[in-house]
Each structure stands twice: as structure tokens, then as C-alpha cells.
Design a protein around this motif. Sequence first.
Motif, PDB file in Angstrom:
ATOM      1  N   UNK A 176       7.493  -4.297  -1.651  1.00  0.00           N
ATOM      2  CA  UNK A 176       7.072  -5.686  -1.862  1.00  0.00           C
ATOM      3  C   UNK A 176       6.840  -6.391  -0.529  1.00  0.00           C
ATOM      4  N   UNK A 177       7.745  -6.161   0.424  1.00  0.00           N
ATOM      5  CA  UNK A 177       7.570  -6.780   1.748  1.00  0.00           C
ATOM      6  C   UNK A 177       6.286  -6.272   2.399  1.00  0.00           C
ATOM      7  N   UNK A 178       6.022  -4.982   2.292  1.00  0.00           N
ATOM      8  CA  UNK A 178       4.804  -4.425   2.896  1.00  0.00           C
ATOM      9  C   UNK A 178       3.552  -4.969   2.200  1.00  0.00           C
ATOM     10  N   UNK A 179       3.584  -5.038   0.867  1.00  0.00           N
ATOM     11  CA  UNK A 179       2.434  -5.572   0.134  1.00  0.00           C
ATOM     12  C   UNK A 179       2.188  -7.036   0.474  1.00  0.00           C
ATOM     13  N   UNK A 180       3.260  -7.797   0.571  1.00  0.00           N
ATOM     14  CA  UNK A 180       3.119  -9.207   0.935  1.00  0.00           C
ATOM     15  C   UNK A 180       2.524  -9.354   2.326  1.00  0.00           C
ATOM     16  N   UNK A 236      -4.063  -7.860  -8.281  1.00  0.00           N
ATOM     17  CA  UNK A 236      -4.693  -8.794  -9.216  1.00  0.00           C
ATOM     18  C   UNK A 236      -4.454 -10.232  -8.796  1.00  0.00           C
ATOM     19  N   UNK A 237      -3.232 -10.534  -8.333  1.00  0.00           N
ATOM     20  CA  UNK A 237      -2.914 -11.913  -7.952  1.00  0.00           C
ATOM     21  C   UNK A 237      -3.745 -12.361  -6.756  1.00  0.00           C
ATOM     22  N   UNK A 238      -3.855 -11.502  -5.761  1.00  0.00           N
ATOM     23  CA  UNK A 238      -4.635 -11.864  -4.569  1.00  0.00           C
ATOM     24  C   UNK A 238      -6.111 -12.022  -4.921  1.00  0.00           C
ATOM     25  N   UNK A 239      -6.622 -11.133  -5.774  1.00  0.00           N
ATOM     26  CA  UNK A 239      -8.022 -11.224  -6.174  1.00  0.00           C
ATOM     27  C   UNK A 239      -8.313 -12.506  -6.941  1.00  0.00           C
ATOM     28  N   UNK A 240      -7.399 -12.917  -7.832  1.00  0.00           N
ATOM     29  CA  UNK A 240      -7.639 -14.090  -8.665  1.00  0.00           C
ATOM     30  C   UNK A 240      -7.401 -15.402  -7.932  1.00  0.00           C
ATOM     31  N   UNK A 241      -6.502 -15.400  -6.933  1.00  0.00           N
ATOM     32  CA  UNK A 241      -6.159 -16.650  -6.253  1.00  0.00           C
ATOM     33  C   UNK A 241      -7.045 -16.869  -5.037  1.00  0.00           C
ATOM     34  N   UNK A 242      -7.094 -15.893  -4.152  1.00  0.00           N
ATOM     35  CA  UNK A 242      -7.822 -16.092  -2.895  1.00  0.00           C
ATOM     36  C   UNK A 242      -9.226 -15.492  -2.915  1.00  0.00           C
ATOM     37  N   UNK A 243      -9.570 -14.782  -3.990  1.00  0.00           N
ATOM     38  CA  UNK A 243     -10.889 -14.162  -4.109  1.00  0.00           C
ATOM     39  C   UNK A 243     -11.180 -13.184  -2.970  1.00  0.00           C
TER      40      UNK A 243
END
Length: 584
Positions: A234-238, A512-519
Amino acid sequence: MASLIGLAYQGFSWLSKALMWMLYAGRPSRLRDSLEAAGIRIYPEAYLSAVGLFLVISAAASAAIIWLTGFLPVAIAPIIVLLIGYALPSIKAQDRAAKLDMEAPFMAAYISVMATGGLSPYSSLKRLKNCELLPHTSKTAKLMEVDVHLRGMDPVAAIEKSAEKVPSKEYREFLLGYVHTLRTGGDVVHYLLTRTEVMFRDLAAKIRAFGERAAMLLESYVAIMILSTLGISIVYLTSIAFQGYWQGGFTAENFLLYAYILTPVISMLFIYLSDLSSFQEPIYETAPYKIYAASLPLMIFLVLEMFLIYLVPELALVLPFADQFKGFLTFLRSALGLERGFEPSLGMGIALIAGTIPAAVSHSYYNRRRGRSIVSEVTNFLRDLTEARKTGASPEACIDQLSARSYGAFSKHLRIVARQLRWGQPLRVMYETLRRRISSWFALINLYLLVDATEVGGGSPETLETMARFGEMQASLEKEKMAALRPLIIMPYIGSAIMVFSTLITINFMYSAVMSISRTAIPFAQIITIIVPALVFQSYLMGVVTGKISTGNVSAGFRHAIILTIVTLLTIVSMRFFRLILPI
């Protein structure tokens, strides 16, 4: 080794005096006692000279590395060498005490059975000096014989001295109790029999406690692996998702350091903790470890060709067959319906499995040779032999009669022994034949006891009755051990599936979250290439640790490692099949 110690003493005796004052306040007797308890037969000054030699070598090597690379943490190497030299006698003494504690009840059973046949404990210990089934007791018996024949001590005093110097509490109390009973005129045979039964009851209690400790160790290990891997992922993905806003975040190098350096260290730590508290047989098969060492070059070659070329693409230019392996993995990934980036995960799994299969097959062969039920069958044979001996028939005739009965996996071995006895071979040949065909230590120690009891006391019904009773105690110990450890096997399989499932779900959620929020897209293939092979490798390590904790032998973990690696790969494919991994 002796020449190295002599060289160290000749060149660094001056340093040993400084180390003696620094570590032991100038009292050689403290180090001498530690070395004697550990079974290290070296003079204290010579031992510290060897420590000084390695201290100087490590200091010179550290200085050279710092001068060439500027890597300052290597400066602690001399301190580590000094700490290892200081702690080694204590660690060896604890290890020797644990092994003697395990052998002590069986040594006591041997002495008690021999005593019912008229043999003194000292003579029994002399007979054990060449017994490979009790290796640490054998070494102690050899030292005891040196005290009697070379130093002129009487046998009872030699036994007393050996008991006082040995670090094992069980061994010490048994022999000192015998010495006290003998000197006060007590019933020695009654003491030996009673004390041996108490020792077996204590060993049974230790085995039950070991089952509880093993369960706690395995639960802790699985929990640490799941939580730490999920947290680090999770830390690496963030860090990847917000790298534009977070400077100096958690890099891929940090994750790889955790996955391939810290995780094996944690696994080795739990293997060591299991070894400290486990119930281990004094002898074990070394062939699986030799085969594993022989297959390591294959594993390393496949890891380089099928995994490392994706992390370091430049390697593909210098490694042979790199393009062929990449093509094979690409085809396999497409056939399984996985996304680009899963190739190194498949390669890691194939490399680990291919390099471990020979050792796993070897362990399975020797495990079948041991025979899970052969201990109880040998115990039943000894009980039947005792009852048949009460009719007045000779031990050889009793064995010939019992060879017609069914004793499961032991029957085929017993028929061969009976045929040898009919040909006029001595009873000692029986043990030598079975030693080559059976590798179960519990079965062999009972058969060794049978042969020696017959040779010494003629195999009287009373002697065989005592031997059969102790054999039944040993069989009960083996059953309790297996019952305590069997429920632990399922835990790592569930833990591995949870670790892979939760990590991949987290990766999909972050994408999915990054794609939907920050495009904006995050490098999904890069993330999969870094994280998922580490999951495969960690599942492999979980299998090795599971085998060690559940059976006491690392070689038993080879099979679990292969199965857990396959389970991990199947979990990845199943998640893609059920669309839990989103198509990118």
C-alpha cells in the motif's frame, strides 16, 4: 581446523589477552567452563586468538570496503564478529543441552534395560560410545572412557564428573541420581526404571507444549507476512500514485529490499526459533539437502532468465536464451488470459518449482522409507516378541515365528531378517539389515535396544518386558507429536491465498481510484512486475517455514513450498478468470 587455531595462537596470542580482560574480566575459568559445556575442546587462549584473527580480518576488510565504496554501515562488521565470538560458546552449549535433553530418556531406557540384564550403567554407556543413533550421548561416553582408562578415575567418579560438566539437566539429574543411589546402597535397578518412566512423562509434556508453541510461531509468522506485505504494498502504491505530489517517496528499490532481503531474514529467524523449541530426532536424512544444493544452480539460472531480465532489461543482452524464455512467458501469459506485466511472476514461480522438485521428490522417497506407521508396527512386534519369549522359545525362534504375522510396512523387512536368522546369521545382522532399509529413528532405537538386550542378557522375558514397555512409551510420544502438529498445515495455505488476494485487490482499487479521480494512469505493468513476483517468492518461503515448524525438518518444507507456489499462481489466474483483476 587445528592448524588454523595454532596459526591464530601463534600470531595473535597478544590480542587474546586483551580480549580476555575485555570480555571475561581476565578470568579464563569462565570461558573454560563455557567451552567445556559447549563441547569445544580448545584452550581459552587459543579460542580468543582465533576470535582475534577474524576480528583483524573483518576490520581490514571493512576499512578496504569503506575506502573503495564509502559504504559506512560495513564498519559494524568487526563488532558483529566480536559478538559472535563471545556468544558462540553459550549458543553451542544451549544447543548441546537441548540435544542431550532429547536423547536422555532413550539413553536412560537403554541403561535400564541393560541393568535388568545384569550390566552396570558404566558398561552400558561404554556400549553406547559407538551408537550413531544417540550421537551426543556417544561423544559424552567417549570422554567418560578417557577419564577411566587414561586418567585413572573409577567408573562411578567418571560418571559423576561427566554429569556435572554436561549442560543437560535431564542427563545430569539421571546420572547423579544413579551415583547417589549406588553410594547409599539403594536399589539401583528400581531407581533406573522409575526415573526413566518419569523422564518419558516429562518428554511427553514437552511435546505437548511444543505443539502449542509451534502453533503460536506459525500463526505469528503468517500474520507478519500478510500484514507486512499488504502494508508495504500500500505504501509503495501510494508513492507511485502520488509521485507528482510526494517527493522522495517509497521507491521500487525499497520494496525489493523488503521482499528479497528482509523477508528471507524474517523467515530464517522463525526457522531458528522453531529449531530452539522443536522436538528433533538426533539423526535425519541429509540427501534432500544435498540434492537441493545441487539443483540451486538450475534455480538461479531460471530466476535470471525468467525474472531478473524484466527488472534489469540490460541483462537480456548478455544472458543466453533470454529471448526464448521471454517468448515462452509471453505465450504462457496470453494463454492464461493475464495482462502484460505478469510474465516475471510466472517466471519466478516456474524457476522456484523447477529448482525444488528434485529435493521434494527425494524427501518424499525417504519419508516413504521411514513409514508413518512403522513405529507403531515395530512396537507391536516387540510386544508380541516379549509374550512369545515367555513361552521359553529363543529370541531367534520367536522372530522366525512372528515373521508369518502381518505388521504392515514392517512385515517385508521382518521376513528378510527371519530368513537371515534361519541361515545362521547372528542377531546383530538383524539390526544392520534394518538400518539400511529403515530410516525411522524411533523404530531403529527400539531395534537397537532389542539386539543389545539379547546379546547382554540373553533376551530374558523380564528384560524384553522392560524394553517393550519403553517402546510403547516412545510410540505414544510419536503419536502425540503428530497429533499436535497436524492441524498447523492448513494455516499457511489460507494465509498465502489471503495475501495474494488482498494485495491484488488493493492494486486494482488504487488503479481505479487514481483513474477516476485524477484522470491519470499509473504504470500498472511496472507495479505488477515489482509486487506480484515478490508474492510468489514469499509464498515459497512460507512453505519452507511451514515444513520446519510442523515437522522439525526444513526438507519437509520443500513440498509445501512447491504447493504454495502453485496455489499462488492459481490464485492469480482465478482472480483474472472471475474478473477480480480488471483488464487494463
